[in-house]
Design a protein around this motif. Sequence first.
Motif, short mmCIF file in Angstrom:
data_model
loop_
_atom_site.label_atom_id
_atom_site.label_comp_id
_atom_site.label_asym_id
_atom_site.label_seq_id
_atom_site.Cartn_x
_atom_site.Cartn_y
_atom_site.Cartn_z
N PRO A 79 0.81 -1.23 0.00
CA PRO A 79 0.00 0.00 0.00
C PRO A 79 0.84 1.28 0.00
CG PRO A 79 -0.80 -1.54 1.65
CD PRO A 79 0.49 -2.09 1.15
N ARG A 80 2.05 1.25 0.58
CA ARG A 80 2.83 2.50 0.69
C ARG A 80 3.97 2.55 -0.33
NH1 ARG A 80 4.58 4.14 6.42
NH2 ARG A 80 4.88 6.06 5.21
N LEU A 81 4.04 1.57 -1.23
CA LEU A 81 5.19 1.43 -2.12
C LEU A 81 5.42 2.65 -3.00
CD1 LEU A 81 7.04 -1.04 -2.42
CD2 LEU A 81 5.88 -1.56 -4.56
N PHE A 82 4.33 3.34 -3.37
CA PHE A 82 4.47 4.46 -4.31
C PHE A 82 4.71 5.80 -3.60
CE2 PHE A 82 2.38 1.15 -6.71
CZ PHE A 82 3.04 1.19 -7.93
N GLU A 83 4.84 5.77 -2.26
CA GLU A 83 5.11 7.01 -1.54
C GLU A 83 6.57 7.41 -1.72
OE1 GLU A 83 4.09 6.69 2.56
OE2 GLU A 83 2.01 6.12 2.11
N ARG A 84 6.79 8.73 -1.62
CA ARG A 84 8.17 9.22 -1.77
C ARG A 84 9.06 8.68 -0.66
NH1 ARG A 84 6.44 15.42 -2.86
NH2 ARG A 84 4.56 14.72 -3.86
N PHE A 85 10.25 8.27 -1.04
CA PHE A 85 11.28 7.77 -0.13
C PHE A 85 10.88 6.48 0.59
CE2 PHE A 85 12.20 12.43 -0.16
CZ PHE A 85 13.42 12.35 -0.84
N TYR A 86 9.79 5.85 0.12
CA TYR A 86 9.44 4.58 0.80
C TYR A 86 10.28 3.47 0.20
CZ TYR A 86 6.92 0.94 3.14
OH TYR A 86 6.62 -0.13 3.95
N ARG A 87 10.99 2.78 1.06
CA ARG A 87 11.83 1.68 0.58
C ARG A 87 11.62 0.48 1.48
NH1 ARG A 87 16.85 5.59 -0.71
NH2 ARG A 87 16.02 6.53 1.17
N VAL A 88 11.60 -0.69 0.82
CA VAL A 88 11.40 -1.91 1.61
C VAL A 88 12.71 -2.21 2.37
CG1 VAL A 88 10.90 -4.39 1.49
CG2 VAL A 88 9.74 -2.78 -0.05
N ASP A 89 13.78 -2.16 1.65
CA ASP A 89 15.09 -2.47 2.25
C ASP A 89 15.99 -1.28 1.96
OD1 ASP A 89 17.60 -3.31 2.89
OD2 ASP A 89 17.40 -5.32 2.03
N LYS A 90 16.13 -0.39 2.96
CA LYS A 90 16.85 0.86 2.74
C LYS A 90 18.29 0.63 2.30
CE LYS A 90 14.43 4.36 5.15
NZ LYS A 90 14.00 4.78 6.42
N GLY A 91 18.96 -0.29 3.02
CA GLY A 91 20.38 -0.55 2.76
C GLY A 91 20.59 -1.01 1.33
N ARG A 92 19.74 -1.96 0.95
CA ARG A 92 19.90 -2.53 -0.40
C ARG A 92 19.64 -1.46 -1.46
NH1 ARG A 92 16.84 -7.83 -2.82
NH2 ARG A 92 18.05 -7.88 -4.76
N SER A 93 18.61 -0.68 -1.23
CA SER A 93 18.26 0.38 -2.18
C SER A 93 19.43 1.34 -2.36
CB SER A 93 17.02 1.12 -1.69
OG SER A 93 16.89 2.35 -2.35
N ARG A 94 20.03 1.74 -1.20
CA ARG A 94 21.13 2.71 -1.28
C ARG A 94 22.33 2.11 -2.00
NH1 ARG A 94 20.15 4.95 4.27
NH2 ARG A 94 18.59 6.53 3.82
N ARG A 95 22.60 0.85 -1.62
CA ARG A 95 23.73 0.17 -2.26
C ARG A 95 23.58 0.16 -3.78
NH1 ARG A 95 23.26 -3.43 1.54
NH2 ARG A 95 22.31 -5.01 0.20
N LEU A 96 22.31 -0.03 -4.19
CA LEU A 96 22.05 -0.14 -5.62
C LEU A 96 21.84 1.25 -6.26
CD1 LEU A 96 19.65 -3.17 -5.42
CD2 LEU A 96 21.94 -3.19 -6.36
N GLY A 97 22.09 2.29 -5.48
CA GLY A 97 21.98 3.65 -6.03
C GLY A 97 20.57 4.17 -6.12
N GLY A 98 19.67 3.54 -5.37
CA GLY A 98 18.26 3.99 -5.41
C GLY A 98 18.04 5.24 -4.56
N THR A 99 17.08 6.03 -4.95
CA THR A 99 16.77 7.26 -4.18
C THR A 99 15.46 7.12 -3.40
OG1 THR A 99 15.52 8.16 -6.04
CG2 THR A 99 17.86 8.76 -5.89
N GLY A 100 14.71 6.08 -3.68
CA GLY A 100 13.39 5.92 -3.02
C GLY A 100 12.32 6.78 -3.67
#
Length: 601
Positions: free
Chosen positions: A539-560
């Motif tokens: 339900p919250r996936l499309f919100e800004r900066f919402y990430r399931v796995d913050k560490g993984r996202s950052r590692r992969l260069g994601g901004t959320g």
Amino acid sequence: MPRTRLAWRLFGGWCALVVAFVVASHWMASVELARLAEAAQVRRMLDAGQAVAEGVPDNAGMEPETLAATAREIGRVSRVAVELLDANGRMIASGEAAGFGGTAAAQGDAATIDVQALSEARAGRSATTGRYDATSGRRTVAVTVPAIRDGKTTLIVRLTADTSESDAELAAGQRRLLLGSIVSGMAALAAGWILARRVSRPVEELAESAARVADGEVGRALPMSDVTEVSVLASAIDTLRGQLVERGLTIGRQGTQQEAVLGSMMEGVLAVDARTRIVSINRAAADLLDLDAGAVLGRPLQEVVRNADLRQFALQAIDCGEPVEDDLVLRAVRDRTIRVRGTALRDKSGEGGAVIVLEDITDIRHLENVRRDFVANVSHELKTPVASIKGFVETLLEGRVDAPEDRRRFLEIIARQSDRLGSIIEDLLALSRIEQSEGSGEVPIERVEVASLIASVVSECRPRADERSIAIEVECPPALFAEVNAPLLEQALINLVDNALKYSEPRRTVWLSAAAGAEGAVEFVVRDEGSGIAAEHLPRLFERFYRVDKGRSRRLGGTGLGLSIVKHIVLAHGGTVAVESTPRVGSTFRVVLPSAAATPR
Ligand code: ADP
């Protein structure tokens, strides 16, 4: 005060008048009749007595028997008792009428004549006396007439008559008079009743019509009358009826307008009286409180509203001189935050009550929270790379890093963090641009071939796919066209494919397909065999900066911000985006864009 009908009142007065008149006139007539009858009898007797007195020369020249015979003869003829008396009142002769009950006195008897009559007779005057015998119940009238010779009373003629016969005749006459009075009285009463009805009928008809007007039956014409007062009254009521109709129409119009205004209001409006009974409620208030507007009117608030805070607020609003305001939470399937404003009502009757305006501020509150979270998130997202860059730059500046490979590693980290800062800022700017054009409805669209759009998405994503040895499978009908903003839609699809690549293990496959949907819509699907997303995050996936796995996202260069950008691009096209995902199986993102004609812009 007891009320009587006009006809009865008039008739009652008339009855009293007629009865009083009949009784009085009857009484006067009876008395007069009796007086006349008696006077006539006395007159007759006086005449007879006079005749006797004149016919008998004197007692000296006649034998007592002759006188007695004369007296009897006179008595028989005139039906009276006749007594002849000398000047001293002594009986000389007497004669009695047939049926006369009195006893004739014998010659030489002491006089039965009363003193007054005797002295009158001696003085040469006639006299009349009446007597009533209580034992026999008879009434007698006596007249004394003197016979005068040479200026002297020589003989007294006394006639006595029993009045019972004439009394009986008088009574019969009086009865006839009474009958006549009764008959004429009845006739007068009947005439009075007819008159009373004639007078009262127009008034009664007018009263009935006025009552009908009061009952709201204003269409019927009022009866007209030829009686001036009734006619004036009728036209006054008619004027009032006109005003009533006009006022009714005005009130009706105002009511309709008020209903329309209240009904079209976004805010709920609830009016309660001093005892918190619902006087008025509009549709919005009924929807908010989950009530049936028609069924709750007139019922106390505490009976129909389950929320204790609102009931308390209503009491406060009724009592408070000043308008009051509060925010309440209505518990339901989805909790709603309601801003309530209450103003006390003070009407002239002193009844009081309150009007409560309810505004659903759930969305406003939510937006406020989103904005607050957004600022906090942006600050947080920027803080980490800035702190990292600052730390490494300071270390390098201090000259404490001697080894060239360490210096290079530090500089590489600084470059990476700078890139990250750049991507975040770029994404934020992109988001803001999309939101702006979405808000103003100024997204320029063009007709593009979907296959070529997909081809450019794939070529954009190819380096990362190759890097991770992931195959991208494309499926798209050749002659499929869509009216879209090509750069924006390309950006959205790149974000989705990039995510699919990021969150898939190497040597997996990512599918990108496009197909024609119903009513000219175009459907894009991005599917992967990646890590998948747990249901609670969806339900919250499309919100800004919402990430399931913050560490993984950052590692992969994601901004959320990637999916948030996708959502806004799709919304700018009037479309929808949805996700289905199973952890460790894969995810499917589905974007549906309606045909341009059907898209409200
Ligand atoms: P990010 O830049 O972190 O990828 P996004 O907004 O693109 O941000 O995605 C938000 C979060 O959704 C990601 O952090 C990730 O956890 C999850 N996510 C997005 N796409 C996928 C996918 N295809 N498979 C698994 N998780 C995904």
